[in-house]
Write an enzyme that holds these catalytic residues in place. Structure first.
Site, mmCIF file in Angstrom:
data_model
loop_
_atom_site.group_PDB
_atom_site.id
_atom_site.type_symbol
_atom_site.label_atom_id
_atom_site.label_comp_id
_atom_site.label_asym_id
_atom_site.label_seq_id
_atom_site.Cartn_x
_atom_site.Cartn_y
_atom_site.Cartn_z
ATOM 1 N N ARG A 114 -12.940 -0.407 6.394
ATOM 2 C CA ARG A 114 -12.028 -1.226 5.800
ATOM 3 C C ARG A 114 -10.606 -1.229 5.885
ATOM 4 O O ARG A 114 -10.291 -0.157 5.398
ATOM 5 C CB ARG A 114 -12.575 -1.680 4.592
ATOM 6 C CG ARG A 114 -11.820 -2.830 3.868
ATOM 7 C CD ARG A 114 -10.887 -2.758 2.873
ATOM 8 N NE ARG A 114 -10.193 -3.881 2.220
ATOM 9 C CZ ARG A 114 -9.253 -3.793 1.373
ATOM 10 N NH1 ARG A 114 -8.427 -2.688 1.244
ATOM 11 N NH2 ARG A 114 -8.802 -4.966 0.668
ATOM 12 N N THR A 130 -1.443 -0.324 -5.362
ATOM 13 C CA THR A 130 -0.873 -0.006 -4.117
ATOM 14 C C THR A 130 0.576 0.121 -4.470
ATOM 15 O O THR A 130 0.998 -0.169 -5.596
ATOM 16 C CB THR A 130 -1.092 -1.415 -3.004
ATOM 17 O OG1 THR A 130 -2.440 -1.640 -2.678
ATOM 18 C CG2 THR A 130 0.017 -1.556 -1.886
ATOM 19 N N THR A 177 -0.921 2.476 0.459
ATOM 20 C CA THR A 177 -2.170 2.473 -0.501
ATOM 21 C C THR A 177 -3.340 3.124 0.122
ATOM 22 O O THR A 177 -3.329 3.524 1.206
ATOM 23 C CB THR A 177 -2.378 0.907 -0.733
ATOM 24 O OG1 THR A 177 -3.526 0.717 -1.462
ATOM 25 C CG2 THR A 177 -3.265 0.303 0.735
ATOM 26 N N SER A 217 -4.394 4.802 -6.662
ATOM 27 C CA SER A 217 -4.171 3.835 -5.799
ATOM 28 C C SER A 217 -3.649 4.032 -4.528
ATOM 29 O O SER A 217 -3.552 3.249 -3.701
ATOM 30 C CB SER A 217 -3.704 2.665 -6.317
ATOM 31 O OG SER A 217 -2.427 2.476 -6.674
ATOM 32 N N THR A 248 0.651 -6.355 -3.669
ATOM 33 C CA THR A 248 -0.537 -5.677 -3.863
ATOM 34 C C THR A 248 -1.515 -6.620 -4.423
ATOM 35 O O THR A 248 -1.393 -7.878 -4.844
ATOM 36 C CB THR A 248 0.090 -5.055 -5.295
ATOM 37 O OG1 THR A 248 0.583 -5.411 -6.255
ATOM 38 C CG2 THR A 248 1.151 -3.995 -5.023
ATOM 39 N N GLY A 249 -2.877 -5.943 -4.953
ATOM 40 C CA GLY A 249 -3.828 -6.835 -5.174
ATOM 41 C C GLY A 249 -5.031 -6.948 -4.008
ATOM 42 O O GLY A 249 -4.856 -6.184 -2.880
#
Ligand code: GLY
Length: 366
Positions: free
Chosen positions: A244, A216, A234, A84, A267-268
């Site tokens: 993106r 991340t 990340t 990640s 994170t997420g």
């Protein structure tokens, strides 16, 4: 005639200006914290246990707070088994690894970031160079890479055998509508967005498995003087639309630091964090007196509030994705919170590094 420069000089030079209401109310009302000694404390995402421990060690060895957190996350950026972040991070839909990172140095109020940078293993170091050697805060894409090369960073192939294997597997199963929406006003997808659970993963926690895993590293630190820094780095959402950028390189979203108050990071699902200025919100909540854990939970409630798209909700109307916040304040209090139960975060304090359970808003579905 009064110039802007005069205004700045006057505002900065006359202490009474603040008392006279020159500053916005929110800053005017900021608590004046007198710090004596703080126990150096570092919080990080769960994949940052080693990073947090290293950051605390770096402080003990004389590093500044920003050097400490960057050297901490460098461990994970260099680690090919963390898919990640950095080297070995999962690529975009075209099979190209594009990395995001941002950081802030509390004492100097400095900030730097890179978005969608290719071929550079440790984007946090480039973000640090952006902060130190440019008048800008965010460089992206090809320009970011050219700047990195000018600063001595090497361009390398960031794919590993494992990340390529997983991308090839994803490509074989891909759905042409992945990540794209119809142009109508509701933003409903054609069909249902395929999600990690379709492939055995759980969408509500940072996962290294499943169809579109997310991860991340965020790392936030306060030293014994109460000085604070933060960094996030990340490879972003796996198999994303090329170009993106997520929340990680956005100052105020993926991380934020105010040396008067504290630091926070996330994170997420970055889209949810960007939309709510997540890490800035956490820091503002701490400024108003909230404990870091409560501040993280409040920022998560805002995500729930703005997640109105059915494609982003589960059967109970809750977000069908994961977001985690981590925070530390100027006194060394810390916390972490996630949308769903089961998440953890790393903390290193007083020679002890451990994982703790994150607070949460929702139990998982039965
Ligand atoms: N939070 C990382 C990303 O969405 O890219």
């Amino acid at each position: 005639m009064s110039t802007r420069r005069d205004f700045i000089r006057t505002s900065a030079g006359v202490g009474a200006s603040a008392a006279l209401g020159v500053f916005p109310k929110s800053l005017h009302g900021a608590p004046h914290v007198v710090i004596r000694r703080v126990t150096p404390t570092c919080v990080a995402s769960a994949n940052g246990l080693g990073a947090a421990a290293r950051a605390i060690q770096e402080l003990a060895d004389g590093a500044s707070t920003i050097e400490a957190v960057v050297r901490g996350v460098n461990l994970v950026e260099e680690d090919p088994t963390d898919t990640s972040v950095g080297f070995g991070g999962l690529p975009n839909a075209d099979g190209v690894v594009q990395l995001d990172s941002s950081l802030m140095h509390g004492p100097t109020r400095g900030a730097g970031a890179v978005g969608a940078i290719e071929g550079i293993k440790r984007p946090s170091l480039v973000a640090l160079d952006v902060m130190r050697y440019t008048d800008h805060h965010l460089l992206v894409g090809e320009g970011a890479q050219r700047f990195a090369v000018s600063m001595g960073h090497k361009v390398e192939d960031l794919m590993t055998e494992e990340s390529r294997r997983r991308w090839v597997e994803w490509r074989a199963q891909r759905d042409e509508s992945d990540f794209y929406l119809t142009p109508d006003q509701t933003g409903e997808r054609i069909g249902r967005m395929r999600a990690p659970e379709d492939f055995g993963g759980d969408p509500r926690v940072d996962s290294h498995d499943g169809y579109r895993p997310q991860g991340t590293i965020n790392c936030d630190i306060v030293d014994s003087n109460g000085d604070i820094s933060s960094v996030t780095t990340t490879s972003g959402m796996a198999y994303k639309v090329p170009g993106r950028v997520g929340d990680s390189p956005i100052i105020g979203a993926g991380q934020y630091c105010d040396n008067d108050v504290g630091a926070a990071g996330s994170t997420g699902r970055g889209e949810a964090v960007i939309k709510t200025c997540g890490s800035h919100t956490v820091v503002e909540m701490m400024r108003s007196g909230m404990h870091p854990t409560d501040a993280c939970l409040e920022a998560l409630r805002r995500i729930v509030h703005v997640t109105v798209e059915p494609r982003l909700q589960d059967a109970q109307g809750r977000p069908n994705f994961g977001v985690n916040y981590y925070a530390v304040n100027k006194k060394g209090e810390f916390g972490g919170a996630a949308l769903f139960a089961g998440a953890r975060f790393a903390v290193s304090v007083a020679g002890n590094s451990r994982l703790e359970d994150s607070a949460y808003l929702f139990e998982r579905s039965q």
